[in-house]
Design a protein around this motif. Sequence first.
Motif, PDB file in Angstrom:
ATOM      1  N   GLU A 176     -58.194  33.886  28.920  1.00  0.00           N
ATOM      2  CA  GLU A 176     -57.415  34.290  28.141  1.00  0.00           C
ATOM      3  C   GLU A 176     -56.325  35.657  28.398  1.00  0.00           C
ATOM      4  O   GLU A 176     -55.149  35.647  28.809  1.00  0.00           O
ATOM      5  N   VAL A 177     -56.972  36.492  29.071  1.00  0.00           N
ATOM      6  CA  VAL A 177     -55.768  38.100  29.660  1.00  0.00           C
ATOM      7  C   VAL A 177     -55.695  37.858  30.453  1.00  0.00           C
ATOM      8  O   VAL A 177     -54.237  38.039  31.001  1.00  0.00           O
ATOM      9  N   MET A 178     -55.943  36.981  31.477  1.00  0.00           N
ATOM     10  CA  MET A 178     -55.376  36.489  32.833  1.00  0.00           C
ATOM     11  C   MET A 178     -54.987  35.452  32.838  1.00  0.00           C
ATOM     12  O   MET A 178     -54.145  35.191  34.140  1.00  0.00           O
ATOM     13  N   ALA A 179     -54.215  35.135  31.722  1.00  0.00           N
ATOM     14  CA  ALA A 179     -53.289  34.273  31.281  1.00  0.00           C
ATOM     15  C   ALA A 179     -53.727  32.861  31.563  1.00  0.00           C
ATOM     16  O   ALA A 179     -52.598  32.005  32.295  1.00  0.00           O
ATOM     17  N   ILE A 180     -54.541  32.600  31.714  1.00  0.00           N
ATOM     18  CA  ILE A 180     -55.527  31.521  32.444  1.00  0.00           C
ATOM     19  C   ILE A 180     -55.849  30.607  31.050  1.00  0.00           C
ATOM     20  O   ILE A 180     -56.400  31.261  30.183  1.00  0.00           O
ATOM     21  N   GLU A 181     -55.398  29.414  30.582  1.00  0.00           N
ATOM     22  CA  GLU A 181     -55.608  28.578  29.422  1.00  0.00           C
ATOM     23  C   GLU A 181     -57.227  28.061  29.404  1.00  0.00           C
ATOM     24  O   GLU A 181     -57.534  27.381  30.270  1.00  0.00           O
TER      25      GLU A 181
END
Lengths: 263, 263
Positions: free
Chosen positions: A138-143
């Motif tokens: 999530e924090v790596m902007a991966i859903e």
Amino acid sequence: MISNTFGWIGRKTIRFFAHVTNISYLGWDILYWIFVGPWVGRPLRWRNVIQEMDDLGARSFPLIGTMSVSLGTVIIVIIGPQFQAFGIPDYVPELVTVFLVRELSPLLTGVVLAGRVGSMVTARLGTMVTDDEVLALEVMAIEPVEYLMVPKFIATVVMLPCLTILADLIGMTTSLIIATFGLDLPFQSYLDGVLGACTLTDVTFSLFKSVIFGIVIILVSCYQGVNTEGGAEEVGSATMVSVVTCTISVILLNGFMTIMFYL
Amino acid sequence: MIRVQGLSKTFGNLKVLDDLSLTCSKGEITAIIGGSGGGKSTFLKMLVGAVKPDSGEIWVDGSPIHALEDLALNDVRRKMGVLFQQAALFKSITVAENVALPLVENTDLDESVVAIIVKMKLDQVGLSDFDQYLPSQLSSGMQRLVGLARAIALDPKIVLYDAPTAGLDPIAASAISKLIKDLNQVLGITSILVTHDIMGAVEIADHMALMYQGRILHQGSPEELLASPEPSVRQFMHGDPDGPIQFRKSREEYEKALFEEAQ
């Protein structure tokens, strides 16, 4: 005492519908990433899908194969002599085919996959959640739904019907061999009987059931996995709940769909 | 760069954050120190939008994290890196694949360029020879260094560190502290560091905040906190179990609680 019982039933009912609602939301989310995702710059991860097909589906083949050989043998060994004794051996291939294709192969393949996929997916996702790996995504902007669950969903929904067809073929081939060499039924007439009894409707109904089982199994497994909180003990509990829920769901859905089909 | 105003969060009956306000300046290292269970990790999760506050505002680089939806939130997350307490590496892929993940998922860079960046990032943390290892083959200190390489893979403006030196031997801990300082000085990264390692924080932080029961009790430069006459600050900075910050019940409180429980 009575009010406690009603209270307990009420709480359980509310919790059940809350779970069903949440699983439905997860299902919509997955469908969004399958059908809308590729149009908004998130193409499907086919490499991951194929890897999951191997993990969740192809590696289940030895189990499904063993089960189908056993199933085909048991059915023909029980039914064959009975029908021969009544002088109606011509009905043996028809009954075996209907049993296998319409009922037993999809049901038992579903039950086997409920155990295998349910445990594997829930344990994997649960461990990832407790180790903060899902949070890291999530924090790596991966859903996480798109990255972790969509490939598993596609793989299960595709592989379960494939394994059901394999189970049908192995079960019927086994029954054909046992009937020919063990019960002295004529090979050609048995084969004609099987081919005559195996209608497109039966196969379609069988595959339809498998797809529904696949959807339920993977949604329940993913839901249980991503909602795991705590550590190793909670991952174990979530896995157990997942396998039990998937198995019961497959059995109940099979009964419901069969009744609807015959009515 | 980061401004938090009146942040509150309650889980069940437990108030984790209570009207917390803090400002972290651009290019500075801000260390948040405080006892275990004081809400520090929850605070970090809120900064990346993984936990929503009950009330209050979080502004990161001009964006209101508290009010952003997923897509806009992901745009801000790409400017941030997070080093988790247990590194949160993906166990089934290699070190190089772990570091490459945010690049592959968030950029259109060619595979060869990604490979070069991964090598550079691993060089920065001194682990370029371990790129083909699995995380489970590394020590916990090395895993955290890989986590750091992954956190800086996208050249973020802000890096959040959740207890980066906890449980490490002194050499590994000081190596990580030095890296944090170097990244801050060389790349101008704004850093927020949550830690129990007071001396490590004093060495590298520009600003320190003492958090207790969900609030910032005191803040200032490391020298100010070390020289503070405030009993609670002195107690924490010098690791004294007795003082105004209660880590366990006093004898009178314990007797009172027992008496009330018996009644």
